[in-house]
Design an enzyme around this catalytic site. Sequence first.
Site, PDB file in Angstrom:
ATOM      1  N   GLY A 247       0.797  -1.229   0.000  1.00  0.00           N
ATOM      2  CA  GLY A 247       0.000   0.000   0.000  1.00  0.00           C
ATOM      3  C   GLY A 247       0.827   1.275   0.000  1.00  0.00           C
ATOM      4  O   GLY A 247       0.344   2.342  -0.368  1.00  0.00           O
ATOM      5  N   GLU A 248       2.085   1.192   0.404  1.00  0.00           N
ATOM      6  CA  GLU A 248       2.942   2.372   0.477  1.00  0.00           C
ATOM      7  C   GLU A 248       3.364   2.790  -0.934  1.00  0.00           C
ATOM      8  O   GLU A 248       3.816   1.965  -1.726  1.00  0.00           O
ATOM      9  CB  GLU A 248       4.159   2.068   1.342  1.00  0.00           C
ATOM     10  CG  GLU A 248       5.041   3.272   1.607  1.00  0.00           C
ATOM     11  CD  GLU A 248       6.217   2.942   2.510  1.00  0.00           C
ATOM     12  OE1 GLU A 248       7.207   3.685   2.477  1.00  0.00           O
ATOM     13  OE2 GLU A 248       6.142   1.916   3.235  1.00  0.00           O
TER      14      GLU A 248
END
Length: 988
Positions: A202-203
């Site tokens: 998700g980063e």
Amino acid sequence: QPTFVIEAYVNYDCDPVCRNIFEDVGKLLCKQAFPGNGPTSTLQVQAFEGLIIMIHSISTNIDKEEDSTPSDPYPIEIKEYRPFWVEKPKDDLETWVEYIRVRKAQKRKILIAASHFSRDEKKGLEYLKYCQLVSDPPNPKSFAFFFRYTPGLDKNMIGDYLGDPDELHIQVLKEFTATFEFHGMILDSALRTYLETFRLPGESQKIQRILEAFSERFFDQQSSEIFVTKDSVFILCYSLIMLNTDQHNPQVKKKMTEDEFIRNNRAINGGQDLPREYLSELFHSISNHAITLFGQSGPVEMNPSRWIELMNRAKLMQPYILCDFDRRLGRDMFACVAGPTIAALSAFFEHADEDEMLHECIEGLISLARIAQYGLADTLDELVASFCKFTTLLNPYASAEETLFAFSNDMKPRMATLALFTIANNFGRSLRGGWRNIIDCLLKLKRLRLLPQSVIEFDVASSADAPEGSKSESGVIFPNHDSKFSKNTAGVVSRFSHFLTLDSMEESISLGMSEFEQNLKIIRQCQIGSIFGNSFQLPVEALMNLGRSLIFAAAGKGQKFSTPIEEEETVGFCWDLIIAISLANLHRFPVFWPSYSDYLLAVAQFPLFSPLPFAEKGIIGLFKVCLKLLASYQADKTPEELIFKSINLMWKLDKEILDTCCEYITQSVSKILTEYPANLQTQLGWKSVLHLLSITGRHPETYDQAVEALIMLMSDAFHISKMNYAYCIDCAFGFVALKNSPLEKNLKILDLMSDSVKLLIQWYTTASDQTNNYSFSSNTSASSSDDNPKGIESVNFIMSLFVKLGEALRKTSLARREEIRNHAILALRRGFKLAEDLELSSSRCISCFNLVIFAMVDDQHEKMIEYSRRENAERETRSMEGTLKLSMELLTDVYLQYLNQIMENPGFRTFWLGVLRRMDTCMKADLGEYGDTKLQEVVPELLRKMITKMQETGILVRKEEDDLWDITYIQIQWIAPSLKEELFPDEI
């Protein structure tokens, strides 16, 4: 086709990407063949036949006599790091086989590492290092291949690892991406293929690093020149991910149109637009089929992109490998599906009704055993345990009548029983725990009377204790013929009709054979006797497991007995089998018997263990082995020690067996002493034999044989040595101490005891000569050592044996019968007379007095006083008085005999006072109502002899520095005042 399956096993296991196709095919066949609870379908029959064909093919190839490849199991160890993703097999067959087995071992380790990784990333990667699957420091490519091709990994953890900014992680990401082949793919197919192997983190920074790596790989492998830079690919990848979210996220109400998507991607290709048709194709592909960004581990569908990848890989595959069958590969192949195959075979046998299917099941059973004998002992044990239930012999809920009825009227139990004993006969070398099941079945046959006495025959030719045609209590026959057995497992016929023909059974029934005769025919075909008669061909581990099963069964482990008679018969039968295999393996007795001894100790610790009849049957059987061992000279003393340890354990479990088995034990030990004494070489052996002889010889029915054996041993004296002398004396004392034993025998034994001093003299002379020779050689060689420690030790030991003899005669001098007491004193007197040649030193003389003569006088005096306190015991009192008189005379004679040695001892004054004290005690003995002691007439005369001799030799003379004269004078005044004037005239 079996050949295809074997080749597929080799080829697909060489490829680190593919799974084990053989394992998949085998398990699929097992699953399809498993009949369940319903009727067997055509598909199940076909699957079962395919499974049987595959097993037959492996067994035929694995069990070849001309095959020289190793048959014993050996583990595969990954000893060093090798880049398994690029390693290729060599042309050499041995190297090639090793390569295949190492490859499989690597796969197994990788799957274990995957399990660790899914729980803890650090532990998983450390395990790879521990197993030599990655280098240290780690090679990024090894981690990349691990992430790329290992099934079952957590995709979230893979994505987080690949997106990490650490330098190693970046290198792993690069190598990971390099494993993909994007030739011929459009961007969305390549991106789908890429992202289905892990979860995109998700980063945003991690996503950027991952997409940059993908873009570079895709740009380098694009088949057309659509993209001018890798940045164009990177930007379009972001755009596709955003489009995927827009089109398939239910929270987005207004969806992006195709024109908007094309408009958003203007001028991204080095300032130029990408072809509209290309972008349009991407838009529709994403809109119709979402890219899975958050997928988890699981089966992967064969979508178009995966087919393209597979075709790309196929272009790079090695040529198809045609291999010669190797026994080790066959074993590994079967191990993949062993469990499911046994389960399917057992289930099919259970539900099969047709004779042909039952035969196919048994054929499969034999083929499985042929394979499992090569290093798959656990599989063979599982096979035996699985088929034991079909014999109906081990059903704990069935009564004996029900079991007998089922066995006699159903083909399956008889076929299963015959199959089990066939396995035991032909593949017993590889059995381990399965022996317990076979022994349990055998014992149940015995208890059901389905095992005639004439069925089991063992080869114990020339048995020392079993004459030709002899038979044990349990009915086990011990013939004297040589049983030949040649190992030929490869010649075991793959069709069970070789062992059992249904036609012959039906013919027997039509001829009116009884159930017992039919059962007898089956049991004879089992060839049970060969299992034990040919046990000499079993490897040590199998032999130990067979013995363990028999010993535990004899101790009642897993057995239920309805009556004490049944228990006794079963225990005796087990011990007969134990003895049979022991006699068949005497040539390696020290190898397997220590384990048997441990098993005997273990069963004695069972909570509900009953020593009877276990110990009773055991000691009889062990003496059979003992006699066989001692029948010939054994250079190795270990077997003798081992068997006597076990014999001693048996009678210590319950000493009552020394009474119940006294006749057999006496016969055995007497035979050892009369026929095989030269072969009895250990201290434990002599101690055990003579101890048991003295104990069992106490019984009236065994006394004559036992005492004759002892008298013969001591009369000949050829086999008496320093090692067994003390045990002979103990045994002799045990017979002399018996009540109501024949007097002439006891007197003979006492004479032999006194004559044994001559042996001590011989040994002393030899030891002294050795000491003198050593001293002479030491002086001539200027050695610093003046003594021979071994010689001195031997002399001291001989002196201790003389004291042992004296103590035995001292104890005998307290016997109830006067003739024995007095003869013991005479024997002791004779022994001391002969002992002059032992050259007793002053300290040894005093030691003999303290331990033997003084102790004897004190004990007899105490016994005389004890009798005098009893009523109506004058005869006993006067009898003991007469014995004490002889002892006092012995004391005087021995004192005068060794006076010259004793006087040189510094403790002579104290010793002389001890002599005078005992003279005083006897002189003043109080016999109560029986009047004065007659010793008052003897003591003065004995004192006169001793003092006169001392005065003549100058020992007892008045000296200023010596108070011996004064002390003696004072003591004589108290003991015998009448002697004062005669012996000390100067003091008057």
